[in-house]
Write a protein that holds these residues in place. Structure first.
Motif, PDB file in Angstrom:
ATOM      1  N   LEU A 297     -60.292 -69.601   7.475  1.00 34.44           N
ATOM      2  CA  LEU A 297     -60.240 -70.963   7.981  1.00 34.44           C
ATOM      3  C   LEU A 297     -59.030 -71.850   7.829  1.00 34.44           C
ATOM      4  O   LEU A 297     -58.527 -72.414   8.811  1.00 34.44           O
ATOM      5  CB  LEU A 297     -61.523 -71.729   7.446  1.00 34.44           C
ATOM      6  N   GLU A 298     -58.694 -71.762   6.770  1.00 35.17           N
ATOM      7  CA  GLU A 298     -57.288 -72.478   6.449  1.00 35.17           C
ATOM      8  C   GLU A 298     -55.925 -72.000   7.513  1.00 35.17           C
ATOM      9  O   GLU A 298     -55.457 -72.732   7.988  1.00 35.17           O
ATOM     10  CB  GLU A 298     -56.877 -72.218   5.050  1.00 35.17           C
ATOM     11  N   VAL A 299     -56.039 -70.812   7.284  1.00 29.22           N
ATOM     12  CA  VAL A 299     -54.850 -69.923   8.146  1.00 29.22           C
ATOM     13  C   VAL A 299     -54.962 -70.353   9.618  1.00 29.22           C
ATOM     14  O   VAL A 299     -54.266 -70.888  10.425  1.00 29.22           O
ATOM     15  CB  VAL A 299     -54.872 -68.470   8.254  1.00 29.22           C
ATOM     16  N   THR A 300     -56.314 -70.929  10.044  1.00 25.69           N
ATOM     17  CA  THR A 300     -56.697 -71.029  11.610  1.00 25.69           C
ATOM     18  C   THR A 300     -56.225 -72.219  11.876  1.00 25.69           C
ATOM     19  O   THR A 300     -55.808 -72.685  12.787  1.00 25.69           O
ATOM     20  CB  THR A 300     -58.203 -70.856  11.820  1.00 25.69           C
ATOM     21  N   ILE A 301     -56.892 -73.356  10.865  1.00 24.01           N
ATOM     22  CA  ILE A 301     -56.461 -74.663  11.266  1.00 24.01           C
ATOM     23  C   ILE A 301     -55.246 -75.527  10.687  1.00 24.01           C
ATOM     24  O   ILE A 301     -55.004 -76.320  11.178  1.00 24.01           O
ATOM     25  CB  ILE A 301     -57.767 -75.501  10.877  1.00 24.01           C
ATOM     26  N   ASN A 302     -54.365 -74.704   9.825  1.00 23.85           N
ATOM     27  CA  ASN A 302     -53.348 -75.438   9.137  1.00 23.85           C
ATOM     28  C   ASN A 302     -51.991 -75.170  10.056  1.00 23.85           C
ATOM     29  O   ASN A 302     -51.741 -74.116  10.505  1.00 23.85           O
ATOM     30  CB  ASN A 302     -53.075 -74.943   7.888  1.00 23.85           C
TER      31      ASN A 302
ATOM     32  N   HIS B 260     -49.049 -76.228   9.640  1.00 20.80           N
ATOM     33  CA  HIS B 260     -47.723 -76.449   8.972  1.00 20.80           C
ATOM     34  C   HIS B 260     -47.715 -75.231   7.780  1.00 20.80           C
ATOM     35  O   HIS B 260     -47.291 -75.126   6.748  1.00 20.80           O
ATOM     36  CB  HIS B 260     -47.712 -77.692   8.196  1.00 20.80           C
ATOM     37  N   LEU B 261     -48.361 -74.212   8.224  1.00 19.52           N
ATOM     38  CA  LEU B 261     -48.566 -73.064   7.009  1.00 19.52           C
ATOM     39  C   LEU B 261     -47.225 -72.355   6.957  1.00 19.52           C
ATOM     40  O   LEU B 261     -46.921 -72.144   5.750  1.00 19.52           O
ATOM     41  CB  LEU B 261     -49.695 -71.946   7.810  1.00 19.52           C
ATOM     42  N   HIS B 262     -46.415 -72.140   7.814  1.00 21.48           N
ATOM     43  CA  HIS B 262     -45.070 -71.656   7.729  1.00 21.48           C
ATOM     44  C   HIS B 262     -44.232 -72.326   6.709  1.00 21.48           C
ATOM     45  O   HIS B 262     -43.195 -71.657   6.099  1.00 21.48           O
ATOM     46  CB  HIS B 262     -44.508 -71.323   8.915  1.00 21.48           C
ATOM     47  N   GLU B 263     -44.051 -73.846   6.588  1.00 24.82           N
ATOM     48  CA  GLU B 263     -43.517 -74.343   5.823  1.00 24.82           C
ATOM     49  C   GLU B 263     -43.970 -74.125   4.485  1.00 24.82           C
ATOM     50  O   GLU B 263     -43.365 -74.504   3.457  1.00 24.82           O
ATOM     51  CB  GLU B 263     -43.861 -75.784   5.913  1.00 24.82           C
ATOM     52  N   GLN B 264     -45.343 -73.967   4.206  1.00 26.54           N
ATOM     53  CA  GLN B 264     -45.942 -73.743   2.907  1.00 26.54           C
ATOM     54  C   GLN B 264     -45.584 -72.379   2.187  1.00 26.54           C
ATOM     55  O   GLN B 264     -45.687 -72.316   0.975  1.00 26.54           O
ATOM     56  CB  GLN B 264     -47.264 -74.117   2.682  1.00 26.54           C
ATOM     57  N   CYS B 265     -45.720 -71.365   2.883  1.00 26.49           N
ATOM     58  CA  CYS B 265     -45.856 -70.074   2.488  1.00 26.49           C
ATOM     59  C   CYS B 265     -45.074 -69.121   3.295  1.00 26.49           C
ATOM     60  O   CYS B 265     -44.650 -69.503   4.368  1.00 26.49           O
ATOM     61  CB  CYS B 265     -47.153 -69.406   2.250  1.00 26.49           C
ATOM     62  N   ASP B 266     -44.587 -68.110   2.630  1.00 32.46           N
ATOM     63  CA  ASP B 266     -43.675 -67.108   3.533  1.00 32.46           C
ATOM     64  C   ASP B 266     -44.532 -66.064   4.320  1.00 32.46           C
ATOM     65  O   ASP B 266     -45.448 -65.550   3.961  1.00 32.46           O
ATOM     66  CB  ASP B 266     -43.156 -65.936   2.299  1.00 32.46           C
ATOM     67  N   MET B 267     -44.130 -66.251   5.441  1.00 34.34           N
ATOM     68  CA  MET B 267     -44.856 -65.575   6.434  1.00 34.34           C
ATOM     69  C   MET B 267     -44.183 -64.535   6.942  1.00 34.34           C
ATOM     70  O   MET B 267     -44.724 -63.821   8.012  1.00 34.34           O
ATOM     71  CB  MET B 267     -45.077 -66.505   7.803  1.00 34.34           C
ATOM     72  N   THR B 268     -43.197 -63.987   6.300  1.00 31.99           N
ATOM     73  CA  THR B 268     -42.569 -62.726   6.908  1.00 31.99           C
ATOM     74  C   THR B 268     -43.596 -61.211   7.026  1.00 31.99           C
ATOM     75  O   THR B 268     -43.269 -60.901   7.863  1.00 31.99           O
ATOM     76  CB  THR B 268     -41.315 -62.379   6.313  1.00 31.99           C
ATOM     77  N   GLU B 269     -44.301 -61.372   5.907  1.00 33.42           N
ATOM     78  CA  GLU B 269     -44.945 -60.154   5.932  1.00 33.42           C
ATOM     79  C   GLU B 269     -46.105 -60.264   7.169  1.00 33.42           C
ATOM     80  O   GLU B 269     -46.114 -59.163   8.049  1.00 33.42           O
ATOM     81  CB  GLU B 269     -45.784 -60.210   4.605  1.00 33.42           C
ATOM     82  N   ALA B 270     -46.737 -61.652   7.494  1.00 33.10           N
ATOM     83  CA  ALA B 270     -47.556 -61.434   8.721  1.00 33.10           C
ATOM     84  C   ALA B 270     -46.643 -61.288   9.890  1.00 33.10           C
ATOM     85  O   ALA B 270     -47.394 -60.696  10.678  1.00 33.10           O
ATOM     86  CB  ALA B 270     -48.180 -63.060   8.399  1.00 33.10           C
TER      87      ALA B 270
ATOM     88  N   GLN C 230     -47.911 -55.362  17.649  1.00 35.44           N
ATOM     89  CA  GLN C 230     -47.514 -55.906  18.724  1.00 35.44           C
ATOM     90  C   GLN C 230     -48.006 -56.947  19.357  1.00 35.44           C
ATOM     91  O   GLN C 230     -48.620 -57.301  20.533  1.00 35.44           O
ATOM     92  CB  GLN C 230     -47.438 -54.543  19.767  1.00 35.44           C
ATOM     93  N   VAL C 231     -48.393 -57.801  18.488  1.00 32.81           N
ATOM     94  CA  VAL C 231     -49.109 -59.220  18.908  1.00 32.81           C
ATOM     95  C   VAL C 231     -47.663 -60.372  18.880  1.00 32.81           C
ATOM     96  O   VAL C 231     -47.111 -60.404  17.792  1.00 32.81           O
ATOM     97  CB  VAL C 231     -49.951 -59.774  17.779  1.00 32.81           C
ATOM     98  N   ASP C 232     -47.546 -60.866  19.885  1.00 35.12           N
ATOM     99  CA  ASP C 232     -46.318 -61.806  19.820  1.00 35.12           C
ATOM    100  C   ASP C 232     -46.923 -63.301  19.713  1.00 35.12           C
ATOM    101  O   ASP C 232     -48.032 -63.630  20.349  1.00 35.12           O
ATOM    102  CB  ASP C 232     -45.710 -61.726  21.267  1.00 35.12           C
ATOM    103  N   LEU C 233     -46.539 -63.760  18.710  1.00 29.90           N
ATOM    104  CA  LEU C 233     -47.077 -64.994  18.338  1.00 29.90           C
ATOM    105  C   LEU C 233     -46.680 -66.099  19.272  1.00 29.90           C
ATOM    106  O   LEU C 233     -47.427 -66.921  19.634  1.00 29.90           O
ATOM    107  CB  LEU C 233     -46.666 -65.545  16.945  1.00 29.90           C
ATOM    108  N   SER C 234     -45.638 -66.033  19.750  1.00 28.54           N
ATOM    109  CA  SER C 234     -44.911 -67.086  20.789  1.00 28.54           C
ATOM    110  C   SER C 234     -45.739 -67.004  22.028  1.00 28.54           C
ATOM    111  O   SER C 234     -45.954 -68.000  22.555  1.00 28.54           O
ATOM    112  CB  SER C 234     -43.359 -66.596  21.106  1.00 28.54           C
ATOM    113  N   GLU C 235     -46.088 -65.798  22.284  1.00 27.18           N
ATOM    114  CA  GLU C 235     -46.951 -65.855  23.598  1.00 27.18           C
ATOM    115  C   GLU C 235     -48.284 -66.343  23.295  1.00 27.18           C
ATOM    116  O   GLU C 235     -48.695 -67.071  24.318  1.00 27.18           O
ATOM    117  CB  GLU C 235     -47.013 -64.294  24.097  1.00 27.18           C
TER     118      GLU C 235
END
Lengths: 323, 135
Positions: B89-94, B96-106, B114-119
Motif C-alpha cells: 500500500l505504501e509503495v502504491t500511494i507514496n 515521493h518514494l524515490h526520495e526516501q529510499c534506493d530504487m535501483t534494485e526496483a 521489461q516494464v517501463d516505468l515512464s510509460e
C-alpha cells in the motif's frame, strides 16, 4: 386507443398507482425541440451555478459575522448565550448527580457489597447444577441473564441495520452500482496463498470456540468474531465475486434474521417455563459433555452466527456498500 | 535437568525481549515508513517466537505447549503477510518514494521484466487528462 381504455387510464387511482410504481407519464404534447430547449436551460443553469461556486470570493470568514449569520439562520439570535449557559449547567448537574451516586456505593472489598454477598456465591455453588455448564461465565450470561444477552444481540442487529441505511448501495443505476470488478484491487498472490491455508484454520478455530462455550472460555461472541475475521480474510484475498458464491445478500438476510428470530423463540420458551415453574423439556445432560447444558449450546451457535454476520457486514458495507 | 530447562527457557525469553526492545527502538529511530515497518515486523515474528519457545520449554510438552506452538505457526504466517500488504500500500500511494529510499534494485527488476516505468506514468497522465476533459 379505445375510449374505455382512455377513461381507465385517466382515473386518479391508476395515475396514483403509476406514480407509486415510478412510471413517468410522457406527455406527447411536448415536442422534442421544446424538451431539448428545456434541457439546455437546465444545463446552462447548472453551469452558471458551478461557475459561481468555482469563482466564489475567497474571503476569510470573520468569525463574529459567521456566528451572526448562524444565529440568523437558526433563529438562535436572542437566546444564544442562554443556550450555552444552560448546556453548561446541565452538564455540571449530570456530573454532580453521578458523583453523588458514587458516594452511596459500598467501599471496595466491604462485606456488604453486592459483589461479596450471597448472589455470586449462589451462582458459583448452584450454577453447575442449575445450568449444567462448566464455564460459569457462559452460564451467567446465557442462562441467568439471558434476557440481557438477548438485548446485546439486538444491539448488534440494529447497528448493522443503521450502517446499512447509511451505506448500502442498491445497484439500480450505473453510478451507484456497488460492484465493479474492474475497480477491485488486484488480488495479491502472497495473500491468496496464505489465505488458502489460514482461512480453514481460522474458521475451524472459530467453530471450536463456539461449540466449546459451555466447557471452556469462549462462547458465541468470541467464536463469532473469529469466524467473521475468517470471512473477512477470505474476502480480502479472493474478492467479492468469489465470496458472493456462498455468502451473498440473501444468505446474509436469512442467517441474520433467522438466528435472531430463533433466539427470540428460545428466550420466550425459557421465560415461559421459568415464570410458570415448569421443567424445561430439554435435558441438561452430563456435565462436561459437548451435548449438554440444555439450551445454552443452540443459543451460543445463534449468537455466534449473528456476530459473524455483523463483522462481515460492517467490512463489506464500508468497503463496497453491499455484499 | 530441571535447572538446564530453566536456563534454556530464561535465555530464550531474554533473547526475545532483547529483540523486542531493539524493534521498539528501531520503530522510533527510523524516519520512513518502510524502514519502520521492517523493525515492527521483526518484533512480530522473531521476538514473539523466541518468547513463546521459551514458554514451551518451560512448561514441557503437553497440550498447552502444542497450543503455543500453533500460535507461533499462525503468527509466522499472518504477520509477514500483513507487513507485506502494508508495504505494498505504501509503495502504491507514496509519490515521493524515490526520495526516501534506493530504487535501483526496483528499476533493475523492472528492466528485467521489461516494464517501463515512464510509460506507465505517461499512460496515467493521459488518463488523467482525459478524465479532466470529460468533466
Amino acid at each position: 386507443m379505445s375510449k374505455p381504455r382512455k377513461d381507465y387510464e385517466e382515473l386518479k387511482s391508476v395515475r396514483f398507482r403509476r406514480f407509486i410504481q415510478g412510471e413517468r407519464e410522457i406527455s406527447t404534447e411536448v415536442s422534442m425541440e421544446e424538451f431539448q430547449r428545456q434541457m439546455d436551460k437546465e444545463h446552462e443553469e447548472d453551469e452558471r451555478l458551478t461557475y459561481n461556486y468555482l469563482n466564489r470570493p475567497n474571503v476569510e470568514m470573520d468569525p463574529q459575522a459567521d456566528a451572526k449569520r448562524f444565529a440568523e439562520i437558526t433563529g438562535m439570535k436572542r437566546f444564544h448565550k442562554v443556550y450555552v449557559f444552560m448546556a453548561f449547567v446541565l452538564c455540571i448537574c449530570i456530573i454532580g448527580l453521578l458523583i453523588y451516586n458514587v458516594a452511596y456505593m459500598p467501599n471496595y472489598g466491604s462485606a456488604d457489597a453486592p459483589t461479596n454477598n450471597e448472589v455470586s456465591e449462589k451462582y458459583l455453588e448452584d450454577g453447575q447444577a442449575d445450568t449444567g455448564v462448566v464455564n460459569m461465565v457462559t452460564g451467567m450470561i446465557l442462562q441467568y441473564r439471558a434476557f440481557d444477552t438477548f438485548g446485546e444481540t439486538h444491539v448488534l442487529f440494529i447497528a448493522t441495520c443503521a450502517v446499512m441505511i447509511l451505506l448500502f448501495l442498491k445497484g439500480k443505476d450505473e453510478e451507484n452500482a456497488p460492484h465493479d470488478p474492474e475497480l477491485d484491487p488486484e488480488p495479491d498472490m502472497i495473500l491468496q496463498t496464505v489465505a488458502r491455508f489460514l482461512v480453514p484454520l481460522v474458521m475451524i478455530f472459530g467453530i471450536y470456540i463456539l461449540l466449546n462455550g459451555h466447557l471452556s472460555p469462549g462462547g458465541g461472541f468470541s467464536g463469532g468474531a473469529v469466524m467473521g475475521a475468517g470471512l473477512i480474510l477470505y474476502n480480502a484475498a479472493f474478492g467479492f465475486t468469489k465470496t458472493g458464491r456462498f455468502f451473498n445478500e440473501k444468505v446474509y438476510d436469512i442467517l441474520k434474521v433467522g438466528s435472531l428470530a430463533l433466539y427470540a423463540m428460545i428466550i420466550t420458551y425459557c421465560l415461559f417455563t421459568g415464570a410458570n415453574d415448569i421443567a424445561s423439556i430439554v435435558p441438561l445432560g452430563k456435565v462436561g459433555a459437548i451435548l449438554s447444558s440444555g439450551l445454552i449450546l443452540p443459543i451460543n451457535i445463534l449468537v455466534g452466527v449473528e456476530v459473524a454476520c455483523t463483522m462481515y457486514a460492517f467490512y463489506a458495507l464500508f468497503r463496497k456498500g453491499g455484499f | 535437568m530441571e535447572i538446564f530447562r530453566f536456563i534454556l527457557a530464561a535465555l530464550l525469553i531474554a533473547g526475545g525481549l532483547f529483540v523486542a526492545i531493539v524493534a521498539c527502538k528501531g520503530m522510533f529511530k527510523f524516519r520512513f515508513v518502510l524502514n519502520r515497518m521492517h523493525a515492527a515486523a521483526l518484533c512480530d515474528t522473531l521476538s514473539i517466537m523466541l518468547v513463546l519457545m521459551g514458554l514451551v520449554v518451560a512448561c514441557g510438552f503437553n497440550l498447552v505447549s502444542l497450543k503455543l506452538f500453533l500460535i507461533i505457526v499462525f503468527l509466522w504466517f499472518a504477520s509477514p503477510v500483513s507487513s507485506h500488504l502494508l508495504a505494498l500500500l505504501e509503495v502504491t500511494i507514496n509519490e515521493h518514494l524515490h526520495e526516501q529510499c534506493d530504487m535501483t534494485e526496483a528499476k533493475r527488476l523492472c528492466k528485467e521484466k521489461q516494464v517501463d516505468l515512464s510509460e506507465v506514468k505517461k499512460d496515467l497522465a493521459e488518463e488523467e487528462k482525459e478524465a479532466a476533459n470529460g468533466k
